[in-house]
Design a protein around this motif. Structure first.
Motif, PDB file in Angstrom:
ATOM      1  N   HIS A  39      -6.107   2.931   7.005  1.00 15.15           N
ATOM      2  CA  HIS A  39      -5.935   4.191   6.235  1.00 15.15           C
ATOM      3  C   HIS A  39      -5.682   5.248   7.212  1.00 15.15           C
ATOM      4  O   HIS A  39      -6.213   5.476   8.435  1.00 15.15           O
ATOM      5  CB  HIS A  39      -6.854   4.284   5.361  1.00 15.15           C
ATOM      6  CG  HIS A  39      -7.051   3.208   4.279  1.00 15.15           C
ATOM      7  ND1 HIS A  39      -6.457   3.177   3.069  1.00 15.15           N
ATOM      8  CD2 HIS A  39      -8.028   2.156   4.388  1.00 15.15           C
ATOM      9  CE1 HIS A  39      -6.743   2.124   2.699  1.00 15.15           C
ATOM     10  NE2 HIS A  39      -7.753   1.259   3.363  1.00 15.15           N
ATOM     11  N   THR A  90      -7.647   3.452  -2.960  1.00 11.51           N
ATOM     12  CA  THR A  90      -8.503   3.415  -1.528  1.00 11.51           C
ATOM     13  C   THR A  90      -9.034   4.909  -1.233  1.00 11.51           C
ATOM     14  O   THR A  90      -9.423   4.960  -0.186  1.00 11.51           O
ATOM     15  CB  THR A  90      -7.541   3.101  -0.760  1.00 11.51           C
ATOM     16  OG1 THR A  90      -6.504   3.648  -0.511  1.00 11.51           O
ATOM     17  CG2 THR A  90      -7.102   1.505  -0.935  1.00 11.51           C
ATOM     18  N   SER A  93      -7.319  -3.475   5.427  1.00 13.71           N
ATOM     19  CA  SER A  93      -6.369  -2.466   5.146  1.00 13.71           C
ATOM     20  C   SER A  93      -6.588  -1.292   6.286  1.00 13.71           C
ATOM     21  O   SER A  93      -7.944  -0.824   6.410  1.00 13.71           O
ATOM     22  CB  SER A  93      -6.458  -1.815   3.780  1.00 13.71           C
ATOM     23  OG  SER A  93      -7.728  -1.315   3.407  1.00 13.71           O
ATOM     24  N   GLY A 153       0.909  -1.210  -0.086  1.00 18.54           N
ATOM     25  CA  GLY A 153       0.157  -0.098  -0.044  1.00 18.54           C
ATOM     26  C   GLY A 153       0.823   1.160   0.052  1.00 18.54           C
ATOM     27  O   GLY A 153       1.779   1.331   0.788  1.00 18.54           O
ATOM     28  N   VAL A 177      -2.313   4.618   2.734  1.00 15.70           N
ATOM     29  CA  VAL A 177      -2.430   3.161   3.306  1.00 15.70           C
ATOM     30  C   VAL A 177      -1.214   3.220   4.061  1.00 15.70           C
ATOM     31  O   VAL A 177      -0.207   3.041   3.943  1.00 15.70           O
ATOM     32  CB  VAL A 177      -2.249   2.095   2.241  1.00 15.70           C
ATOM     33  CG1 VAL A 177      -2.597   0.587   2.541  1.00 15.70           C
ATOM     34  CG2 VAL A 177      -3.335   2.246   1.034  1.00 15.70           C
ATOM     35  N   ILE A 215      -3.692   0.059  -3.249  1.00 19.36           N
ATOM     36  CA  ILE A 215      -3.248  -1.069  -2.710  1.00 19.36           C
ATOM     37  C   ILE A 215      -2.877  -1.971  -4.011  1.00 19.36           C
ATOM     38  O   ILE A 215      -3.937  -2.073  -4.760  1.00 19.36           O
ATOM     39  CB  ILE A 215      -4.331  -1.979  -1.921  1.00 19.36           C
ATOM     40  CG1 ILE A 215      -4.404  -1.285  -0.795  1.00 19.36           C
ATOM     41  CG2 ILE A 215      -3.987  -3.322  -1.727  1.00 19.36           C
ATOM     42  CD1 ILE A 215      -5.646  -1.696   0.381  1.00 19.36           C
TER      43      ILE A 215
END
Length: 445
Positions: A422, A402, A420, A378, A406, A386
């Protein structure tokens, strides 16, 4: 001539719509004759008294219980009282011909067949070969527009014994526990939280490290740095055990026994802060702000066993594969490298793969537990993607935007999914379905 006479007699016998001759009179006709002279017995109805007289040519056929005055014609010939309805519409003669024809073993030539077909069309008005014993006239009616067959479900569903509908997995939308972290550093390049196999959470708060016991909900202070200007920059648990590695801004790597709350050793080899750590059995890998990765064998006094130089900026992400064969590293130079495990505990090496598609710092990296050749990485704020890689071929299998930097990726061991974490700008957790990379759930903090 004999043949034609035989066919004429045969057709005469097969005519079913004529009176049958030489039939003995019915019982009611004999009683009518014995009663005396009167109207012809042909006109007497068997269901009515014999005293009623009607015309010899007409006999009422009025059925009790029905209205109407329809008159049925009676035959003028005396001596026949049985009637057979006309079956010409069913083509009985043609049916008999077709049935008797099947027993004829003779095979006709094509010319003779065409000639017989022409004769049949001229005489009968249709082809004998296409004649049917029973013929349904008219076309079937079409269903009205919008008609729904209510019985369709009985024939379209497949019943499976013991079938049970799979229930959807419950994913909570709110956190189970909220912990205060008043002095945690807001720095994307640091790794300040790690969860152990013993269900202990290690959190670095500025110059101190605290442990949180998930089972008892107890908070344990582990260490406090001696110098106030030095802060904790990374923490990492060993895979099995109670040992915690701690990286500092003063370029040190410390090893702590959390059960005894005792520092075991301090390892120095870097010249800048240590922002990321990762364990491979007894080998501890550390990434520094200089772009170098060092391997430490914590079992021996001379702990520094290897140096990996593949980044030009700070190393902010390290992750060993589950089998311990490869190390994935990410840096602030937008590179992701794959390093082999060094056999023999010494020497330097070069990366076997280098991925350059990211447009920002690569901090998140994780190997798939059920496909060891698959790696997820990421990117930071400028990249926000990603990317899924095949580490053997170096191909990018998929990429998803995204819309946030990330900071971490973790694969699920129970489902084909990954989660994931963030930072800017959404600060959320997202569960992704692999390999289609669609969102299963999005959790806001």
């Amino acid at each position: 001539m004999v043949q034609f006479l035989f066919e004429a007699d045969l057709h005469g016998l097969l005519k079913l719509d004529t009176l049958i001759p030489n039939v003995p009179p019915a019982q009611w006709q004999g009683k009518a004759k014995e009663s005396g002279p009167g109207p012809s017995p042909i006109g007497v109805s068997p269901m009515k008294p014999a005293s009623r007289s009607h015309s010899s040519s007409k006999t009422p056929s009025k059925t009790p219980g029905k209205s109407g005055s329809k008159i049925q014609s009676s035959p003028t010939k005396a001596g026949g009282v049985c009637y057979i309805p006309n079956h010409s519409t069913l083509q009985m003669e043609m049916a008999n011909f077709l049935l008797t024809k099947e027993n004829d073993p003779a095979e006709d030539s094509p010319t003779k067949k065409e000639q017989q077909k022409a004769w049949a069309v001229n005489l009968n008005g249709f082809d004998v070969e296409e004649a049917k014993i029973l013929h349904l006239r008219g076309k079937p009616q079409n269903a009205p527009e919008g008609y729904q067959n209510t019985m369709k479900v009985l024939y379209s569903q497949k019943m499976v014994p013991g079938f049970s509908r799979k229930k959807s997995r419950y994913i909570p939308s709110k956190p189970e526990q909220v912990l205060d972290a008043p002095a945690i550093r807001n720095n994307y390049y640091l790794n300040l939280i790690d969860w152990s196999s013993q269900n202990f959470l290690a959190v670095a708060l500025d110059d101190a490290v605290y442990l949180w016991n998930y089972g008892t909900r107890e908070i344990i202070p582990l260490l406090q740095m001696e110098h106030p200007d030095v802060y904790i920059s990374s923490v990492s648990w060993i895979k099995d055990g109670d040992y915690l590695a701690v990286g500092t801004s003063s370029a040190e790597v410390q090893l702590w026994d959390t059960e005894q709350q005792k520092r075991l050793r301090t390892m120095t080899s870097h010249c800048a802060r240590v922002g990321t750590l990762s364990w491979n059995s007894c080998i501890l890998s550390s990434g520094a702000q200089t772009g170098h990765i060092h391997h430490h064998d914590v079992r021996v006094a001379e702990h520094h066993v290897a140096i990996l130089a593949g980044h030009t900026h700070e190393v902010c992400g390290l992750r060993w594969s589950l089998d311990g064969r490869y190390l994935a590293s990410g840096g602030n130079d937008s590179l992701a490298n794959i390093w082999p495990c060094i056999q023999g505990g010494g020497g330097d090496s070069a990366p076997v793969q280098t991925f350059t598609q990211h447009q920002g710092a690569v901090k998140a990296a994780a190997r798939c537990p059920w496909q060891m050749n698959v790696l997820a990485t990421g990117g930071g704020t400028r990249d926000r993607h990603i990317r899924i890689w095949n580490v053997c071929s170096g191909a990018c299998l998929s990429a998803v935007d995204t819309r946030s930097q990330v900071s971490s990726i973790l694969w699920s061991t129970n489902y084909k999914e990954l989660i994931s974490a963030h930072g800017f700008a959404q600060n959320q957790l997202v569960i992704w379905k692999y390999p289609i990379m669609t969102k299963v759930a999005e959790l806001q903090g």
